[in-house]
Design an enzyme around this catalytic site. Structure first.
Site, mmCIF file in Angstrom:
data_model
loop_
_atom_site.group_PDB
_atom_site.id
_atom_site.type_symbol
_atom_site.label_atom_id
_atom_site.label_comp_id
_atom_site.label_asym_id
_atom_site.label_seq_id
_atom_site.Cartn_x
_atom_site.Cartn_y
_atom_site.Cartn_z
ATOM 1 N N ASP A 109 35.311 51.392 -46.905
ATOM 2 C CA ASP A 109 36.577 51.020 -47.536
ATOM 3 C C ASP A 109 36.377 50.296 -48.863
ATOM 4 O O ASP A 109 35.266 49.895 -49.205
ATOM 5 C CB ASP A 109 37.417 50.147 -46.577
ATOM 6 C CG ASP A 109 36.599 49.050 -45.908
ATOM 7 O OD1 ASP A 109 35.524 48.691 -46.419
ATOM 8 O OD2 ASP A 109 37.044 48.547 -44.860
ATOM 9 N N ASN A 152 41.990 41.410 -35.240
ATOM 10 C CA ASN A 152 43.098 42.199 -34.686
ATOM 11 C C ASN A 152 42.640 43.591 -34.261
ATOM 12 O O ASN A 152 43.456 44.463 -33.999
ATOM 13 C CB ASN A 152 44.247 42.308 -35.700
ATOM 14 C CG ASN A 152 43.834 43.045 -36.983
ATOM 15 O OD1 ASN A 152 42.698 43.531 -37.093
ATOM 16 N ND2 ASN A 152 44.751 43.143 -37.926
ATOM 17 N N HIS A 195 40.855 45.719 -36.104
ATOM 18 C CA HIS A 195 40.729 46.743 -37.142
ATOM 19 C C HIS A 195 39.278 47.170 -37.318
ATOM 20 O O HIS A 195 38.350 46.393 -37.133
ATOM 21 C CB HIS A 195 41.418 46.354 -38.457
ATOM 22 C CG HIS A 195 40.725 45.352 -39.323
ATOM 23 N ND1 HIS A 195 41.389 44.295 -39.885
ATOM 24 C CD2 HIS A 195 39.460 45.252 -39.772
ATOM 25 C CE1 HIS A 195 40.544 43.593 -40.633
ATOM 26 N NE2 HIS A 195 39.355 44.154 -40.569
ATOM 27 N N GLU A 219 44.357 49.118 -39.777
ATOM 28 C CA GLU A 219 45.074 48.049 -39.099
ATOM 29 C C GLU A 219 45.784 48.585 -37.858
ATOM 30 O O GLU A 219 45.950 49.804 -37.699
ATOM 31 C CB GLU A 219 46.108 47.437 -40.063
ATOM 32 C CG GLU A 219 45.507 46.846 -41.342
ATOM 33 C CD GLU A 219 44.775 45.510 -41.114
ATOM 34 O OE1 GLU A 219 44.411 45.193 -39.967
ATOM 35 O OE2 GLU A 219 44.577 44.787 -42.111
#
Ligand code: GLP
Length: 241
Positions: free
Chosen positions: A67, A136, A138, A143
């Site tokens: 990313d 979370n 990811h 996400e």
């Protein structure tokens, strides 16, 4: 998923690096998927040390990063381009034109996503993908709620992710709101995956991954459907298992 528990972050880094090096030794042209964040930096240090000591060569390796932030220039110290050069590429013998990272400053970002996805496929796909995990769940910057069939795409960063990553910036306002990330399906297409999980702040995420359901609300859970995943977790991260 195979779980390897280690007594410390250092041991986690050593064990994961040793496995990566053995994959490189048996395939000099390995396509290696790389991650950013604090977790893999220990592994990168080990790879650099090994390169210096044992001359493991990266001359024919291609790397593909997961990313990149949108709107941050490659030369900016906050970019993942910069991060990878500082933490790995400048210290090993990989030709820089064999290191690939999405371009978050491309004029046409949608086109850039398509290009990156196709580019990986044209290179024969990723042999080994290194992953970290967000609190979370990811993976990359996928996400919660990201469809499992997603390919490289533009994502809005969750506020919690921006807060977590604000430690690398002067203020929360400076943290970009968007990123380009390989999709979940892009990651799942890798032949093999190493997930690195370290520290108390990741203990809940690891417990949810090991014990919870497969759900798009917790992106890492998709890894349960992959045939060749090894999780390297230190004691702190494994505390709730
Ligand atoms: C970042 C990266 C992820 C990384 C995650 C965890 O947002 N895009 O690839 O796995 O956060 O980072 P850290 O290892 O610093 O906890």
């Amino acid at each position: 998923m195979k779980l390897i528990r280690t007594t410390s972050y250092e041991e986690l880094s050593q064990q994961a690096a040793a496995e990566i090096i053995s994959r490189i030794q048996s395939n000099h042209r390995l396509n290696l998927g790389l991650a950013t964040g604090s977790t893999p930096t220990g592994v990168y240090k080990q790879l650099i040390e090994d390169h210096k000591k044992n001359k493991t060569s990266y001359k024919e390796i291609n790397t593909f990063n997961l990313d990149e932030y949108i709107g941050i220039a490659k030369k900016d110290p906050h970019s993942y381009h910069y991060f990878m050069c500082e933490n790995l590429f400048h210290h090993i013998d990989i030709p820089l034109d064999q290191t690939h990272i999405p371009d978050g400053t491309a004029k046409d970002l949608k086109e850039e996503c398509l290009r990156y996805e196709q580019f990986i496929q044209e290179h024969g796909g990723i042999d080994l993908q290194i992953l970290g995990i967000g609190q979370n769940g990811h993976i990359g910057f996928n996400e919660p709620g990201t469809p499992f069939d997603s390919r490289t795409h533009i994502i809005m960063l969750a506020e919690s992710t921006r807060k977590a990553n604000s430690r690398f910036f002067d203020s929360l306002e400076e943290v970009p709101k968007q990123a380009i990330t390989m999709g979940i399906a892009s990651i799942m297409a890798s032949m093999e995956i190493f997930l690195l999980v370290s520290g108390t702040s990741k203990a809940e995420a690891l417990a949810r991954l090991m014990n919870g359901a497969v759900s798009e609300q917790f992106p890492a859970s998709v890894l349960k459907k992959h045939p060749n995943v090894t999780i390297f977790a230190d004691n702190e991260a494994a505390a709730l298992l």
